[in-house]
Design a protein around this motif. Structure first.
Motif, PDB file in Angstrom:
ATOM      1  N   ILE A   1       0.863  -1.193   0.000  1.00  0.00           N
ATOM      2  CA  ILE A   1       0.000   0.000   0.000  1.00  0.00           C
ATOM      3  C   ILE A   1       0.898   1.242   0.000  1.00  0.00           C
ATOM      4  O   ILE A   1       1.542   1.574   0.992  1.00  0.00           O
ATOM      5  CB  ILE A   1      -0.935   0.005   1.232  1.00  0.00           C
ATOM      6  CG1 ILE A   1      -1.785  -1.274   1.269  1.00  0.00           C
ATOM      7  CG2 ILE A   1      -1.817   1.253   1.208  1.00  0.00           C
ATOM      8  CD1 ILE A   1      -2.793  -1.421   0.142  1.00  0.00           C
TER       9      ILE A   1
ATOM     10  N   LYS B   1       0.083   4.452  -0.601  1.00  0.00           N
ATOM     11  CA  LYS B   1      -0.680   5.715  -0.590  1.00  0.00           C
ATOM     12  C   LYS B   1       0.072   6.912  -0.021  1.00  0.00           C
ATOM     13  O   LYS B   1      -0.144   8.022  -0.453  1.00  0.00           O
ATOM     14  CB  LYS B   1      -2.001   5.532   0.151  1.00  0.00           C
ATOM     15  CG  LYS B   1      -1.827   5.206   1.621  1.00  0.00           C
ATOM     16  CD  LYS B   1      -3.169   4.909   2.289  1.00  0.00           C
ATOM     17  CE  LYS B   1      -2.931   4.636   3.775  1.00  0.00           C
ATOM     18  NZ  LYS B   1      -3.835   3.694   4.370  1.00  0.00           N
TER      19      LYS B   1
ATOM     20  N   ASN C   1      -5.348   4.600  -2.184  1.00  0.00           N
ATOM     21  CA  ASN C   1      -6.668   4.933  -1.650  1.00  0.00           C
ATOM     22  C   ASN C   1      -7.361   6.077  -2.368  1.00  0.00           C
ATOM     23  O   ASN C   1      -8.506   6.357  -2.070  1.00  0.00           O
ATOM     24  CB  ASN C   1      -6.553   5.316  -0.168  1.00  0.00           C
ATOM     25  CG  ASN C   1      -6.540   4.099   0.728  1.00  0.00           C
ATOM     26  OD1 ASN C   1      -6.425   2.975   0.247  1.00  0.00           O
ATOM     27  ND2 ASN C   1      -6.645   4.307   2.012  1.00  0.00           N
TER      28      ASN C   1
ATOM     29  N   THR D   1      -7.936   0.620  -2.901  1.00  0.00           N
ATOM     30  CA  THR D   1      -8.335   0.138  -1.570  1.00  0.00           C
ATOM     31  C   THR D   1      -9.064   1.193  -0.734  1.00  0.00           C
ATOM     32  O   THR D   1      -9.440   0.927   0.405  1.00  0.00           O
ATOM     33  CB  THR D   1      -7.096  -0.360  -0.784  1.00  0.00           C
ATOM     34  OG1 THR D   1      -6.100   0.677  -0.763  1.00  0.00           O
ATOM     35  CG2 THR D   1      -6.495  -1.586  -1.430  1.00  0.00           C
TER      36      THR D   1
ATOM     37  N   MET E   1     -13.276  -7.878   1.583  1.00  0.00           N
ATOM     38  CA  MET E   1     -12.177  -7.123   2.187  1.00  0.00           C
ATOM     39  C   MET E   1     -12.638  -6.617   3.551  1.00  0.00           C
ATOM     40  O   MET E   1     -13.837  -6.338   3.728  1.00  0.00           O
ATOM     41  CB  MET E   1     -11.817  -5.942   1.291  1.00  0.00           C
ATOM     42  CG  MET E   1     -10.659  -5.109   1.779  1.00  0.00           C
ATOM     43  SD  MET E   1     -11.067  -3.788   2.923  1.00  0.00           S
ATOM     44  CE  MET E   1     -10.667  -2.362   1.925  1.00  0.00           C
TER      45      MET E   1
ATOM     46  N   MET F   1     -11.194  -4.432   7.399  1.00  0.00           N
ATOM     47  CA  MET F   1     -10.202  -3.870   8.321  1.00  0.00           C
ATOM     48  C   MET F   1     -10.651  -4.180   9.732  1.00  0.00           C
ATOM     49  O   MET F   1     -11.810  -3.932  10.079  1.00  0.00           O
ATOM     50  CB  MET F   1     -10.123  -2.353   8.135  1.00  0.00           C
ATOM     51  CG  MET F   1      -9.185  -1.947   7.028  1.00  0.00           C
ATOM     52  SD  MET F   1      -8.975  -0.168   6.990  1.00  0.00           S
ATOM     53  CE  MET F   1     -10.286   0.258   5.888  1.00  0.00           C
TER      54      MET F   1
ATOM     55  N   MET G   1      -3.125  -5.704   7.822  1.00  0.00           N
ATOM     56  CA  MET G   1      -2.270  -4.575   7.500  1.00  0.00           C
ATOM     57  C   MET G   1      -0.974  -4.738   8.315  1.00  0.00           C
ATOM     58  O   MET G   1      -0.772  -5.782   8.935  1.00  0.00           O
ATOM     59  CB  MET G   1      -2.976  -3.261   7.834  1.00  0.00           C
ATOM     60  CG  MET G   1      -4.465  -3.292   7.503  1.00  0.00           C
ATOM     61  SD  MET G   1      -5.265  -1.695   7.241  1.00  0.00           S
ATOM     62  CE  MET G   1      -4.849  -0.786   8.697  1.00  0.00           C
ATOM     63  N   SER G   2      -0.106  -3.726   8.304  1.00  0.00           N
ATOM     64  CA  SER G   2       1.195  -3.873   8.968  1.00  0.00           C
ATOM     65  C   SER G   2       1.077  -4.424  10.391  1.00  0.00           C
ATOM     66  O   SER G   2       1.824  -5.317  10.783  1.00  0.00           O
ATOM     67  CB  SER G   2       1.923  -2.526   9.028  1.00  0.00           C
ATOM     68  OG  SER G   2       2.292  -2.132   7.726  1.00  0.00           O
TER      69      SER G   2
ATOM     70  N   ARG H   1      -2.509  -6.360   3.016  1.00  0.00           N
ATOM     71  CA  ARG H   1      -2.269  -5.010   2.478  1.00  0.00           C
ATOM     72  C   ARG H   1      -1.330  -4.276   3.420  1.00  0.00           C
ATOM     73  O   ARG H   1      -1.739  -3.820   4.481  1.00  0.00           O
ATOM     74  CB  ARG H   1      -3.596  -4.245   2.362  1.00  0.00           C
ATOM     75  CG  ARG H   1      -4.703  -4.993   1.619  1.00  0.00           C
ATOM     76  CD  ARG H   1      -5.989  -4.162   1.609  1.00  0.00           C
ATOM     77  NE  ARG H   1      -6.336  -3.669   2.922  1.00  0.00           N
ATOM     78  CZ  ARG H   1      -7.116  -4.317   3.790  1.00  0.00           C
ATOM     79  NH1 ARG H   1      -7.686  -5.459   3.461  1.00  0.00           N
ATOM     80  NH2 ARG H   1      -7.352  -3.801   4.969  1.00  0.00           N
ATOM     81  N   ILE H   2      -0.061  -4.155   3.016  1.00  0.00           N
ATOM     82  CA  ILE H   2       0.949  -3.644   3.945  1.00  0.00           C
ATOM     83  C   ILE H   2       1.588  -2.370   3.411  1.00  0.00           C
ATOM     84  O   ILE H   2       2.076  -2.338   2.277  1.00  0.00           O
ATOM     85  CB  ILE H   2       1.999  -4.740   4.224  1.00  0.00           C
ATOM     86  CG1 ILE H   2       1.282  -5.950   4.831  1.00  0.00           C
ATOM     87  CG2 ILE H   2       3.088  -4.223   5.156  1.00  0.00           C
ATOM     88  CD1 ILE H   2       2.179  -7.067   5.287  1.00  0.00           C
ATOM     89  N   GLY H   3       1.540  -1.319   4.230  1.00  0.00           N
ATOM     90  CA  GLY H   3       2.120  -0.041   3.837  1.00  0.00           C
ATOM     91  C   GLY H   3       3.348   0.301   4.659  1.00  0.00           C
ATOM     92  O   GLY H   3       4.485   0.115   4.233  1.00  0.00           O
ATOM     93  N   SER H   4       3.120   0.784   5.885  1.00  0.00           N
ATOM     94  CA  SER H   4       4.213   1.334   6.684  1.00  0.00           C
ATOM     95  C   SER H   4       5.354   0.353   6.919  1.00  0.00           C
ATOM     96  O   SER H   4       6.523   0.749   6.902  1.00  0.00           O
ATOM     97  CB  SER H   4       3.676   1.886   7.997  1.00  0.00           C
ATOM     98  OG  SER H   4       2.880   0.934   8.651  1.00  0.00           O
TER      99      SER H   4
END
Ligand SMILES: *Cc1c(COP(=O)(O)O)cnc(C)c1O
Length: 220
Positions: free
Chosen positions: A24, A26, A47, A68, A152, A154, A196-197, A212-215
């Motif tokens: 991710i 974003k 996003n 997402t 999906m 969260m 997520m993370s 879904r991994i961002g940070s």
């Protein structure tokens, strides 16, 4: 100090082979996405429609771009030509709009239904009951240019591991129920986008097929 490539590699070792890793991007610039791409990452998520379009135009063509975030109807036309999967469908109306723009582009767009499971009430998505009643109308079956591929969600933003695990388990059970009732003949109803993370290992434990991994990828 670690690099994006090193962090990606480390995360990959913790994810079973059947689970897709979505980066991710974003909050991160094109250069950071490029670094992840050079390390072999091909699935990225954004996003905002304008960010998705900008990055898609700035980066290699073989990237699979996932959407997402909360999608407004008037933004669908920008992403419809290329988006790989929309994870955040939260109404039948939105599904109809996506279908319309997918048809204009001669495409079938893969979509996930977003389930609201977290305690926070600010999050978007169908409640499990709303999702079941939407599917029960079977109106979505008329929409030939979208393909519902799964769900999906969260989880709540909390340190309470039990709470998070039970939310992911509830969505996995809903996924299995929906698959059995409406998609028993569709092998492509195969995606549960969860984790997520901070909670992806819990999600994988509960049966997520896409994290879904961002940070954790893009930040030190
Ligand atoms: C930002 C975001 C993520 C990634 O969150 P991290 O905690 O940075 O891994 C995943 N899914 C959605 C829908 C997001 O908005």
């Amino acid at each position: 100090m670690s690099s994006i490539a090193e962090r990606l590699e480390k995360i990959r070792t913790t994810i079973p082979s059947g689970v897709r890793l979505l980066a991710i991007s974003k909050y991160y610039p094109v250069d950071a996405v490029r670094e992840a791409y050079d390390a072999g990452q091909r699935d990225f998520g954004e996003n905002k429609a304008q960010d998705l379009v900008f990055k898609q135009q700035s980066l290699p063509e073989d990237i699979r771009w996932h959407f997402t975030g909360h999608l407004q109807s008037n933004k669908i036309k920008y992403i419809a030509p290329f988006v790989y999967m929309i994870h955040s469908v939260d109404s039948l109306q939105l599904l109809r709009e996506i279908n319309k723009h997918a048809a204009k582009n001669g495409r079938i767009i893969p979509c996930l239904l977003q389930i609201h499971i977290a305690r926070e009430d600010s999050k978007f998505g169908f409640t499990p009951d709303e999702c079941l009643s939407m599917l029960s109308t079977e109106e979505w079956k008329e929409l030939k240019n979208i393909h519902i591929r799964g769900l999906m969600c969260m989880a709540s933003n909390t340190d309470d591991v039990q709470q998070v695990a039970s939310e992911f388990a509830a969505v996995r059970a809903l996924f299995d129920d929906i698959r059995e009732r409406w998609f028993a003949d569709d092998d492509l109803f195969d995606t549960l986008s969860a984790g997520m993370s901070g909670d992806y290992l819990i999600a994988v434990g509960a049966g997520s097929t896409c994290v879904r991994i961002g940070s954790s990828i893009f930040e030190e």
